[in-house]
Design a protein around this motif. Structure first.
Motif, PDB file in Angstrom:
ATOM      1  N   LEU A 251       0.831  -1.204   0.000  1.00  0.00           N
ATOM      2  CA  LEU A 251       0.000   0.000   0.000  1.00  0.00           C
ATOM      3  C   LEU A 251       0.869   1.258   0.000  1.00  0.00           C
ATOM      4  O   LEU A 251       1.809   1.380   0.786  1.00  0.00           O
ATOM      5  CB  LEU A 251      -0.927   0.012   1.215  1.00  0.00           C
ATOM      6  N   GLY A 252       0.542   2.173  -0.909  1.00  0.00           N
ATOM      7  CA  GLY A 252       1.265   3.432  -0.997  1.00  0.00           C
ATOM      8  C   GLY A 252       2.572   3.355  -1.745  1.00  0.00           C
ATOM      9  O   GLY A 252       3.210   4.391  -1.988  1.00  0.00           O
TER      10      GLY A 252
ATOM     11  N   VAL B 146       5.338  -6.204 -18.688  1.00  0.00           N
ATOM     12  CA  VAL B 146       5.240  -5.600 -17.361  1.00  0.00           C
ATOM     13  C   VAL B 146       4.453  -4.303 -17.468  1.00  0.00           C
ATOM     14  O   VAL B 146       4.636  -3.527 -18.399  1.00  0.00           O
ATOM     15  CB  VAL B 146       6.633  -5.354 -16.739  1.00  0.00           C
ATOM     16  N   LEU B 147       3.558  -4.083 -16.536  1.00  0.00           N
ATOM     17  CA  LEU B 147       2.676  -2.924 -16.535  1.00  0.00           C
ATOM     18  C   LEU B 147       2.886  -2.134 -15.251  1.00  0.00           C
ATOM     19  O   LEU B 147       2.921  -2.698 -14.160  1.00  0.00           O
ATOM     20  CB  LEU B 147       1.220  -3.394 -16.627  1.00  0.00           C
ATOM     21  N   GLY B 148       3.009  -0.825 -15.369  1.00  0.00           N
ATOM     22  CA  GLY B 148       3.159  -0.005 -14.180  1.00  0.00           C
ATOM     23  C   GLY B 148       4.158   1.119 -14.381  1.00  0.00           C
ATOM     24  O   GLY B 148       4.653   1.322 -15.492  1.00  0.00           O
ATOM     25  N   PRO B 149       4.421   1.880 -13.298  1.00  0.00           N
ATOM     26  CA  PRO B 149       3.943   1.607 -11.940  1.00  0.00           C
ATOM     27  C   PRO B 149       2.538   2.125 -11.682  1.00  0.00           C
ATOM     28  O   PRO B 149       2.092   3.061 -12.320  1.00  0.00           O
ATOM     29  CB  PRO B 149       4.956   2.357 -11.080  1.00  0.00           C
ATOM     30  N   LEU B 150       1.869   1.475 -10.738  1.00  0.00           N
ATOM     31  CA  LEU B 150       0.594   1.948 -10.226  1.00  0.00           C
ATOM     32  C   LEU B 150       0.685   1.901  -8.706  1.00  0.00           C
ATOM     33  O   LEU B 150       1.601   1.285  -8.146  1.00  0.00           O
ATOM     34  CB  LEU B 150      -0.574   1.099 -10.737  1.00  0.00           C
ATOM     35  N   THR B 151      -0.249   2.577  -8.029  1.00  0.00           N
ATOM     36  CA  THR B 151      -0.208   2.657  -6.573  1.00  0.00           C
ATOM     37  C   THR B 151      -1.577   2.344  -5.999  1.00  0.00           C
ATOM     38  O   THR B 151      -2.594   2.874  -6.479  1.00  0.00           O
ATOM     39  CB  THR B 151       0.240   4.050  -6.114  1.00  0.00           C
ATOM     40  N   ILE B 152      -1.622   1.481  -4.994  1.00  0.00           N
ATOM     41  CA  ILE B 152      -2.859   1.151  -4.299  1.00  0.00           C
ATOM     42  C   ILE B 152      -2.859   1.893  -2.955  1.00  0.00           C
ATOM     43  O   ILE B 152      -1.884   1.826  -2.203  1.00  0.00           O
ATOM     44  CB  ILE B 152      -2.981  -0.366  -4.087  1.00  0.00           C
ATOM     45  N   THR B 153      -3.949   2.615  -2.701  1.00  0.00           N
ATOM     46  CA  THR B 153      -4.024   3.450  -1.496  1.00  0.00           C
ATOM     47  C   THR B 153      -5.139   2.972  -0.564  1.00  0.00           C
ATOM     48  O   THR B 153      -6.064   2.273  -0.987  1.00  0.00           O
ATOM     49  CB  THR B 153      -4.283   4.920  -1.876  1.00  0.00           C
ATOM     50  N   GLU B 154      -5.062   3.376   0.680  1.00  0.00           N
ATOM     51  CA  GLU B 154      -6.097   3.010   1.665  1.00  0.00           C
ATOM     52  C   GLU B 154      -7.427   3.658   1.368  1.00  0.00           C
ATOM     53  O   GLU B 154      -8.481   3.121   1.664  1.00  0.00           O
ATOM     54  CB  GLU B 154      -5.646   3.420   3.065  1.00  0.00           C
TER      55      GLU B 154
END
Length: 316
Positions: A235-236, A307-315
């Motif tokens: 996360l983050g 490869v795919l990204g970057p991406l970010t997962i947040t709360e």
């Protein structure tokens, strides 16, 4: 200065149907931010207004010609950054009221990447690899898969729409499969990389068993749409999704070449033909490779890593 850096534009265009190279001609002019395409049709009974560049109709037509003058950020052009190149890809299609898309002509503009160029949101969000006249793409999309994602931030529990596609040139029609996918915190895969398994066992969407992730119904065989529910991983932090993409003989599906969703309350289901969902039974154990049907034989298809990204997962 910018114009001079973009001046080395190269055209890569292929005719999928052998007959079309005899009966038609395409002129493509790639310029910074804009593309001009003129398709000259030699056959009779062809309605030139039915040609489409991506999702755009012609800007002008005549009895024999369809002309497109459009900007590269329109018409669902796919933008990708690969090393020193900036690539825009699309497809010219012909719409038949009775048969749908009856013609596909890849359209690709390749520019030298300006040193000061940086994508607005991410670099790269598209991965592209070519082999044996096939070009593979993987991209983050917006929520209805109608265009590229506008952000690489995804709230925990929301869906991350992912599109994978193969552009076919001289091959017979092929089925695209996502054989393996894993999320990591690094753009390269390492044995000790922190990882999260998404697709395992030769096409089993293992994440669908613990979430609402799913393969969406296919619209075309050469494309897969994956709605991936944002998971609690790194996360983050920056997250990269590594996948093995396979372009395969649509008649050659077996336990090693398949796409399986887990449907809660029903079990594993084959995406392309639920009547043969028994091919997914091994998703609970191990789907072992049979070398006689491997892509290495060259008889059934081609495998590429992306490869795919970057991406970010947040709360939030």
């Amino acid at each position: 200065m910018m114009a001079s850096l973009w001046c080395r534009a190269l055209l890569v265009s292929f005719i999928l149907l052998a007959a079309s190279s005899v009966h038609a001609d395409m002129k493509l002019d790639c310029k910074p931010g804009m593309v001009s395409l003129v398709w000259t049709e030699g056959r009779s009974r062809v309605d030139t207004s039915m040609f489409r560049l991506g999702n755009c109709p012609p800007t002008a037509t005549s009895a024999r010609e369809a002309t497109f003058t459009v900007e590269l950020h329109d018409c669902n052009f796919m933008a990708m950054v690969t090393g020193s190149q900036l690539v825009y890809s699309n497809a010219l299609t012909y719409l038949s009221e009775s048969k749908g898309h009856t013609f596909i002509q890849p359209v690709v503009c390749v520019f030298e990447r300006p040193k000061e160029y940086h994508p607005i949101l991410y670099d790269p969000v598209f991965a592209s690899f070519g082999t044996s006249n096939l070009v593979f793409h993987m991209a983050l999309m917006n929520e209805d898969f109608s265009g590229p994602a506008e952000s690489t931030l995804f709230a925990l529990g929301s869906f991350i729409p992912i599109m994978a596609r193969v552009d076919q040139v001289t091959h017979q029609p092929l089925l695209l499969l996502m054989e393996e996918c894993v999320a990591t915190t690094t753009p390269q895969l390492h044995a000790d990389s922190l990882s999260y398994q998404i697709i395992t066992n030769k096409g089993c969407l293992s994440d669908s068993k613990r979430s609402r992730s799913r393969f969406e119904p296919r619209e075309v065989p050469s494309e897969m749409l994956l709605s991936l529910q944002a998971f609690r991983f790194a996360l983050g932090e920056e997250v990269f999704i590594h996948c093995k993409l396979v372009a395969w003989d649509p008649e050659g599906l077996d336990t090693n070449k398949k796409a399986c969703n887990f449907v809660h309350g029903h079990g594993w289901q084959l995406l392309d033909n639920p009547a043969f969902s028994n091919l997914c039974d091994c998703c609970e154990t191990s789907c072992k490779s049979r070398w006689t049907r491997s892509t290495r034989s060259g008889k059934h298809g081609v495998t590429q890593n992306a490869v795919l990204g970057p991406l970010t997962i947040t709360e939030e």
